[in-house]
Design a protein around this motif. Structure first.
Motif, PDB file in Angstrom:
ATOM      1  N   PRO A   1       7.806 -15.811 -10.087  1.00  0.00           N
ATOM      2  CA  PRO A   1       9.196 -15.318 -10.479  1.00  0.00           C
ATOM      3  C   PRO A   1       9.677 -13.880  -9.479  1.00  0.00           C
ATOM      4  CG  PRO A   1       9.161 -15.822 -12.526  1.00  0.00           C
ATOM      5  CD  PRO A   1       7.638 -15.435 -11.746  1.00  0.00           C
ATOM      6  N   SER A   2      10.239 -13.807  -8.952  1.00  0.00           N
ATOM      7  CA  SER A   2      10.964 -12.405  -8.190  1.00  0.00           C
ATOM      8  C   SER A   2      10.085 -10.777  -8.215  1.00  0.00           C
ATOM      9  CB  SER A   2      12.306 -12.040  -8.177  1.00  0.00           C
ATOM     10  OG  SER A   2      13.719 -13.363  -8.287  1.00  0.00           O
TER      11      SER A   2
ATOM     12  N   LEU B   1       4.293   2.376  -9.918  1.00  0.00           N
ATOM     13  CA  LEU B   1       4.286   1.246  -9.218  1.00  0.00           C
ATOM     14  C   LEU B   1       3.036   1.249  -8.432  1.00  0.00           C
ATOM     15  CD1 LEU B   1       8.069   2.688  -7.663  1.00  0.00           C
ATOM     16  CD2 LEU B   1       7.373   0.253  -8.298  1.00  0.00           C
ATOM     17  N   LEU B   2       1.894   0.574  -7.828  1.00  0.00           N
ATOM     18  CA  LEU B   2       0.605   0.418  -7.092  1.00  0.00           C
ATOM     19  C   LEU B   2       1.238   1.530  -6.085  1.00  0.00           C
ATOM     20  CD1 LEU B   2      -0.077  -2.936  -7.756  1.00  0.00           C
ATOM     21  CD2 LEU B   2      -0.127  -0.698  -9.395  1.00  0.00           C
ATOM     22  N   GLY B   3       1.914   1.534  -5.076  1.00  0.00           N
ATOM     23  CA  GLY B   3       1.960   2.588  -4.274  1.00  0.00           C
ATOM     24  C   GLY B   3       1.483   2.232  -2.701  1.00  0.00           C
ATOM     25  N   THR B   4       0.209   3.412  -3.552  1.00  0.00           N
ATOM     26  CA  THR B   4      -0.288   3.620  -2.279  1.00  0.00           C
ATOM     27  C   THR B   4      -1.602   3.787  -2.471  1.00  0.00           C
ATOM     28  OG1 THR B   4      -0.379   6.075  -1.834  1.00  0.00           O
ATOM     29  CG2 THR B   4       1.226   4.291  -0.253  1.00  0.00           C
ATOM     30  N   VAL B   5      -2.677   2.648  -3.120  1.00  0.00           N
ATOM     31  CA  VAL B   5      -3.547   2.562  -4.020  1.00  0.00           C
ATOM     32  C   VAL B   5      -4.380   1.755  -2.478  1.00  0.00           C
ATOM     33  CG1 VAL B   5      -3.189   2.419  -6.188  1.00  0.00           C
ATOM     34  CG2 VAL B   5      -2.916   0.313  -4.843  1.00  0.00           C
TER      35      VAL B   5
ATOM     36  N   ILE C   1       5.302  -0.198 -17.606  1.00  0.00           N
ATOM     37  CA  ILE C   1       4.928  -1.899 -16.894  1.00  0.00           C
ATOM     38  C   ILE C   1       5.115  -1.389 -15.398  1.00  0.00           C
ATOM     39  CG2 ILE C   1       7.113  -3.116 -16.007  1.00  0.00           C
ATOM     40  CD1 ILE C   1       9.490  -1.376 -17.978  1.00  0.00           C
ATOM     41  N   LEU C   2       4.440  -2.263 -15.268  1.00  0.00           N
ATOM     42  CA  LEU C   2       3.605  -1.935 -14.118  1.00  0.00           C
ATOM     43  C   LEU C   2       4.242  -2.829 -12.666  1.00  0.00           C
ATOM     44  CD1 LEU C   2      -0.565  -3.266 -14.613  1.00  0.00           C
ATOM     45  CD2 LEU C   2       1.034  -0.760 -13.895  1.00  0.00           C
ATOM     46  N   CYS C   3       4.735  -2.815 -11.648  1.00  0.00           N
ATOM     47  CA  CYS C   3       4.981  -2.613 -10.659  1.00  0.00           C
ATOM     48  C   CYS C   3       4.184  -3.137  -9.662  1.00  0.00           C
ATOM     49  CB  CYS C   3       6.168  -2.822 -10.283  1.00  0.00           C
ATOM     50  SG  CYS C   3       7.453  -3.251 -11.296  1.00  0.00           S
ATOM     51  N   ASN C   4       3.788  -4.600  -9.038  1.00  0.00           N
ATOM     52  CA  ASN C   4       3.896  -5.978  -9.727  1.00  0.00           C
ATOM     53  C   ASN C   4       2.796  -5.723 -10.612  1.00  0.00           C
ATOM     54  OD1 ASN C   4       5.684  -6.685  -7.688  1.00  0.00           O
ATOM     55  ND2 ASN C   4       4.374  -6.787  -6.136  1.00  0.00           N
ATOM     56  N   GLY C   5       2.542  -6.855 -11.577  1.00  0.00           N
ATOM     57  CA  GLY C   5       2.411  -6.445 -12.848  1.00  0.00           C
ATOM     58  C   GLY C   5       0.414  -6.918 -11.990  1.00  0.00           C
ATOM     59  N   ALA C   6      -0.713  -7.061 -13.671  1.00  0.00           N
ATOM     60  CA  ALA C   6      -1.223  -7.062 -13.912  1.00  0.00           C
ATOM     61  C   ALA C   6      -2.546  -8.905 -13.039  1.00  0.00           C
ATOM     62  CB  ALA C   6      -2.523  -6.658 -14.949  1.00  0.00           C
ATOM     63  N   ASP C   7      -1.257  -9.719 -13.496  1.00  0.00           N
ATOM     64  CA  ASP C   7      -1.460 -11.126 -13.037  1.00  0.00           C
ATOM     65  C   ASP C   7      -0.984 -10.928 -11.665  1.00  0.00           C
ATOM     66  OD1 ASP C   7       1.792 -10.711 -13.272  1.00  0.00           O
ATOM     67  OD2 ASP C   7       1.805 -12.414 -13.859  1.00  0.00           O
TER      68      ASP C   7
ATOM     69  N   ILE D   1       0.913  -6.307  -3.792  1.00  0.00           N
ATOM     70  CA  ILE D   1      -0.270  -5.741  -4.072  1.00  0.00           C
ATOM     71  C   ILE D   1      -0.049  -3.643  -3.520  1.00  0.00           C
ATOM     72  CG2 ILE D   1      -2.240  -4.400  -4.794  1.00  0.00           C
ATOM     73  CD1 ILE D   1      -3.559  -6.777  -4.148  1.00  0.00           C
ATOM     74  N   GLU D   2      -0.063  -3.680  -2.355  1.00  0.00           N
ATOM     75  CA  GLU D   2       0.398  -1.984  -1.866  1.00  0.00           C
ATOM     76  C   GLU D   2       0.345  -2.590  -1.058  1.00  0.00           C
ATOM     77  OE1 GLU D   2      -2.628  -1.963   0.144  1.00  0.00           O
ATOM     78  OE2 GLU D   2      -2.245  -3.982  -0.450  1.00  0.00           O
ATOM     79  N   PRO D   3       1.872  -3.203  -0.249  1.00  0.00           N
ATOM     80  CA  PRO D   3       1.619  -3.563   1.082  1.00  0.00           C
ATOM     81  C   PRO D   3       2.846  -1.957   1.126  1.00  0.00           C
ATOM     82  CG  PRO D   3       3.232  -4.673  -0.228  1.00  0.00           C
ATOM     83  CD  PRO D   3       2.376  -4.057  -1.660  1.00  0.00           C
ATOM     84  N   TYR D   4       2.836  -1.604   2.602  1.00  0.00           N
ATOM     85  CA  TYR D   4       3.287  -0.457   3.207  1.00  0.00           C
ATOM     86  C   TYR D   4       4.271  -1.742   3.455  1.00  0.00           C
ATOM     87  CZ  TYR D   4       5.478   3.071   5.798  1.00  0.00           C
ATOM     88  OH  TYR D   4       6.470   3.923   6.659  1.00  0.00           O
TER      89      TYR D   4
END
Length: 302
Positions: A245-246, A63-67, A90-96, A270-273
């Motif tokens: 999508p989703s 998870l991209l978390g708090t970057v 797996i990245l959430c959300n992905g690099a694209d 990207i990294e929303p609270y």
């Protein structure tokens, strides 16, 4: 048991000597997510996104978390995401998704899709002349200048009769100039949280007295909101207009425009609270979405 990585940065990592004043939001986020993942049989690990690639070797989903410093290290951040995806994580959300969302020019694309957005003048190096041009174009005495690649209102300016543009001012980065919308102070900003394609919760964020920035770093506060059906429909339309999508999570930030309808300020991917205080089911919703992604990856490799 799968290890789930939660990316943080120097400003949000517990124990950091340079921890941000709003890093308590990181703690609340972890407090909501960790038990939900544990109940699902997973282990959460908080890790600095700038750690060597080897540190991510046994992490299955990240998870991209708090970057919350990526905007100042854009190239390095994107390179790290590419490397992590190449490693099989797996990245959430992905690099694209991140590449599309990192530059706020995506808002022009959303406008082309029919999403009502805040009128914007895009400039590479903003000057006093550009601010004056924006005043004329938007018929607004007050102009907000924001970084095109930015977050948390950092490097943001509000120019108006009481705070004129300094002589010789020039922005060091590409900027976006927008009319100041009074509703941000009178009504606040609305954030619509979506998890794995479904609405989760909605909150209203208010600026401190005398300010217009709604982030907690500047004294902003937030409460759970019960929006009208028209406002829900506007947020859903903005979400449905995303070119992905989703995604696992999305935060649709909106403010009311002069004609009474909600306008998209940002689609945060990207990294929303995600405000677990106003969304008590957030941890479980995220854990369920993570489980689906892990299962899909397992099925694709069998």
């Amino acid at each position: 048991m799968t290890r789930i990585g939660f990316l943080a940065c120097e400003g949000t990592l517990p124990g950091s000597a340079r921890r941000r004043e709003d890093a308590y939001e990181h703690d609340l986020y972890i407090g909501a997510l960790e038990p939900a993942l544990r109940d699902a049989g997973h282990e959460l690990e908080v890790i600095d996104w700038e750690s060597p690639l080897e540190a991510f070797a046994r992490i299955g989903l990240i998870l991209l978390g708090t970057v919350w410093d990526y905007q100042d290290k854009e190239a390095a951040f994107l390179a790290k995401l590419d490397a992590l995806e190449a490693s099989g994580a797996i990245l959430c959300n992905g690099a694209d998704v991140v590449r599309w969302n990192i530059d706020k020019r995506y808002l022009a694309e959303m406008a082309e899709r029919g999403v009502p957005t805040v009128p914007t003048l895009w400039v590479e190096e903003a000057t006093a002349e550009d601010v004056e041009r924006a005043r004329r174009q938007f018929a607004s005495e007050q102009i907000v200048a924001k970084r095109q690649v930015g977050a948390g209102a950092e490097g943001q300016f509000l120019f108006g009769p009481d705070n004129p543009v300094p002589d010789g001012w020039k922005s060091p980065r590409p900027m976006m100039l927008q009319p100041f919308l009074p509703a941000i102070q009178s009504e606040g900003e609305y954030s619509f949280i979506f998890i794995d394609g479904a609405p989760s919760h909605v909150l209203n964020k208010r600026a401190a007295v005398g300010d217009y920035r709604i982030q907690s770093l500047y004294g902003g506060t937030e409460v759970a909101a019960d929006p009208t059906q028209d406002d829900i429909t506007a947020a859903q339309y903005a979400y449905d207009s995303l070119p992905f999508p989703s995604p696992l999570y999305a935060r649709i930030d909106m403010v009311r425009g002069p004609e009474g309808n909600l306008l998209l300020i940002e689609a945060e991917l990207i990294e929303p609270y995600l405000y677990p205080e106003q969304g008590p089911e957030l941890g479980v919703r995220l854990a369920n979405g993570i489980a689906k992604r892990l299962e899909a990856q397992a099925n694709s490799t069998t």
